[in-house]
Design a protein around this motif. Structure first.
Motif, PDB file in Angstrom:
ATOM      1  N   GLY A   9      35.949  43.446  35.478  1.00 36.32           N
ATOM      2  CA  GLY A   9      37.118  43.380  34.620  1.00 36.32           C
ATOM      3  C   GLY A   9      37.175  42.114  33.789  1.00 36.32           C
ATOM      4  N   VAL A  10      38.030  42.168  32.782  1.00 34.77           N
ATOM      5  CA  VAL A  10      38.351  41.019  31.932  1.00 34.77           C
ATOM      6  C   VAL A  10      39.860  40.827  32.035  1.00 34.77           C
ATOM      7  N   ASN A  68      46.890  39.859  33.432  1.00 36.78           N
ATOM      8  CA  ASN A  68      46.923  41.122  32.709  1.00 36.78           C
ATOM      9  C   ASN A  68      45.501  41.583  32.397  1.00 36.78           C
ATOM     10  N   GLU A  69      45.219  42.848  32.668  1.00 39.18           N
ATOM     11  CA  GLU A  69      43.893  43.377  32.401  1.00 39.18           C
ATOM     12  C   GLU A  69      43.693  43.577  30.908  1.00 39.18           C
ATOM     13  N   ILE A  70      42.576  43.082  30.387  1.00 36.66           N
ATOM     14  CA  ILE A  70      42.193  43.299  28.999  1.00 36.66           C
ATOM     15  C   ILE A  70      41.215  44.470  28.920  1.00 36.66           C
ATOM     16  N   ASN A  71      40.319  44.530  29.876  1.00 32.99           N
ATOM     17  CA  ASN A  71      39.334  45.611  29.937  1.00 32.99           C
ATOM     18  C   ASN A  71      38.787  45.651  31.355  1.00 32.99           C
ATOM     19  N   GLY A  72      38.103  46.739  31.712  1.00 36.09           N
ATOM     20  CA  GLY A  72      37.489  46.768  33.031  1.00 36.09           C
ATOM     21  C   GLY A  72      37.434  48.161  33.632  1.00 36.09           C
ATOM     22  N   GLU A 112      38.441  51.085  36.511  1.00 35.80           N
ATOM     23  CA  GLU A 112      39.774  51.633  36.769  1.00 35.80           C
ATOM     24  C   GLU A 112      40.173  51.580  38.238  1.00 35.80           C
ATOM     25  N   ASN A 113      39.504  50.756  39.026  1.00 34.14           N
ATOM     26  CA  ASN A 113      39.752  50.799  40.470  1.00 34.14           C
ATOM     27  C   ASN A 113      40.181  49.455  41.041  1.00 34.14           C
ATOM     28  N   TYR A 114      40.822  48.612  40.257  1.00 31.45           N
ATOM     29  CA  TYR A 114      41.238  47.316  40.774  1.00 31.45           C
ATOM     30  C   TYR A 114      42.577  46.910  40.160  1.00 31.45           C
ATOM     31  N   SER A 115      43.200  45.923  40.783  1.00 34.03           N
ATOM     32  CA  SER A 115      44.393  45.303  40.214  1.00 34.03           C
ATOM     33  C   SER A 115      44.341  43.810  40.505  1.00 34.03           C
ATOM     34  N   VAL A 116      44.864  43.012  39.591  1.00 36.65           N
ATOM     35  CA  VAL A 116      44.926  41.558  39.757  1.00 36.65           C
ATOM     36  C   VAL A 116      46.368  41.118  39.592  1.00 36.65           C
ATOM     37  N   THR A 117      46.872  40.368  40.548  1.00 38.36           N
ATOM     38  CA  THR A 117      48.228  39.837  40.461  1.00 38.36           C
ATOM     39  C   THR A 117      48.186  38.333  40.702  1.00 38.36           C
ATOM     40  N   ASN A 133      40.943  33.130  29.643  1.00 40.35           N
ATOM     41  CA  ASN A 133      40.729  34.399  30.323  1.00 40.35           C
ATOM     42  C   ASN A 133      39.596  34.227  31.331  1.00 40.35           C
ATOM     43  N   PHE A 134      39.394  35.230  32.180  1.00 37.09           N
ATOM     44  CA  PHE A 134      38.208  35.184  33.025  1.00 37.09           C
ATOM     45  C   PHE A 134      37.627  36.574  33.182  1.00 37.09           C
ATOM     46  N   TYR A 135      36.313  36.604  33.344  1.00 38.19           N
ATOM     47  CA  TYR A 135      35.581  37.828  33.635  1.00 38.19           C
ATOM     48  C   TYR A 135      35.248  37.823  35.121  1.00 38.19           C
ATOM     49  N   PHE A 136      35.201  39.010  35.722  1.00 33.09           N
ATOM     50  CA  PHE A 136      34.722  39.071  37.105  1.00 33.09           C
ATOM     51  C   PHE A 136      33.883  40.332  37.299  1.00 33.09           C
TER      52      PHE A 136
END
Length: 222
Positions: A108-109, A115-119, A121-126, A209-212
């Protein structure tokens, strides 16, 4: 009977003497048993679900299909993985993705506020910290939750890269968090150039931002 015999005799030279077959070309490559040539059409292998694929009894090594559940090409490959059973150890042959390296679980990005920019569909970041209804003394980290996958820092690789203005000032650390039955990854994403000013202020905490990308590194992840 005469018609059947005639057809068989007509086909016999092709079966007996053909060294290779060309489709879309009258001169197939001499090194290929089957040469498919086209500039406007594709090679389409069998498409099937995971259940349909696994229902095939003893497929030959080298079998190839497109798995519509996993959305990737799968091949039936002789595996080096072994399983101990009653009476001894046996090799576990199986369908594997054509890329048999580490399994990518999620990517994801994400911006500085979770907030997700792209990535995928199986994750969430809070964000767990100041500015998200929490006191400034709480954890101050991002919580990464992967649907249907627990996070284990000893067998997974979570790669996080800061991107954007000021990303060279970012310090990143990854941890493991157990909340009930949910095993989450934690990401510390800190602006080291501003910690001395006031880490708890949102403006001082994050600028990029960060990529993972999360990989499963187990020997037999599939």
């Amino acid at each position: 009977m005469r018609v059947i015999v005639s057809v068989f005799i007509w086909l016999l030279p092709i079966v007996t003497f053909a060294q290779n077959i060309g489709i879309g070309t009258s001169i197939p490559n001499s090194k290929a048993i089957l040469d498919l040539t086209s500039t406007s059409r594709v090679f389409l292998p069998p498409r099937m679900t995971d259940v349909q694929m696994n229902a095939i009894s003893s497929p030959p090594y080298g079998s190839l299909i497109y798995n519509t559940d996993l959305h990737q090409f799968m091949g039936y490959i002789k595996s080096h993985t072994t399983k101990t059973l009653l009476g001894g150890t046996t090799t576990v042959n199986k369908w594997l993705p054509l890329n048999t390296g580490p399994k990518m679980l999620a990517w994801g990005v994400v911006d500085s506020f979770g907030n997700e920019i792209n990535g995928s569909e199986n994750y969430s970041v809070t964000w767990d910290g100041y500015g998200n209804g929490s006191a400034s003394t709480t954890n101050n980290w991002y919580k990464l939750t992967i649907a249907s996958n627990k996070f284990f820092k000893d067998s997974m690789l979570l790669m996080v890269t800061a991107v954007g203005n000021g990303s060279w000032d970012q310090a990143i650390a990854v941890g493991e968090l157990l909340e009930g039955t949910i095993q989450r990854a934690t990401i510390k994403f800190t602006d080291v150039s501003r910690i001395a000013n006031n880490f708890t202020l949102e403006a001082s905490r994050r600028r990029s931002n960060f990529y993972f990308v999360l990989y499963d590194l187990r020997k037999d992840p599939f």
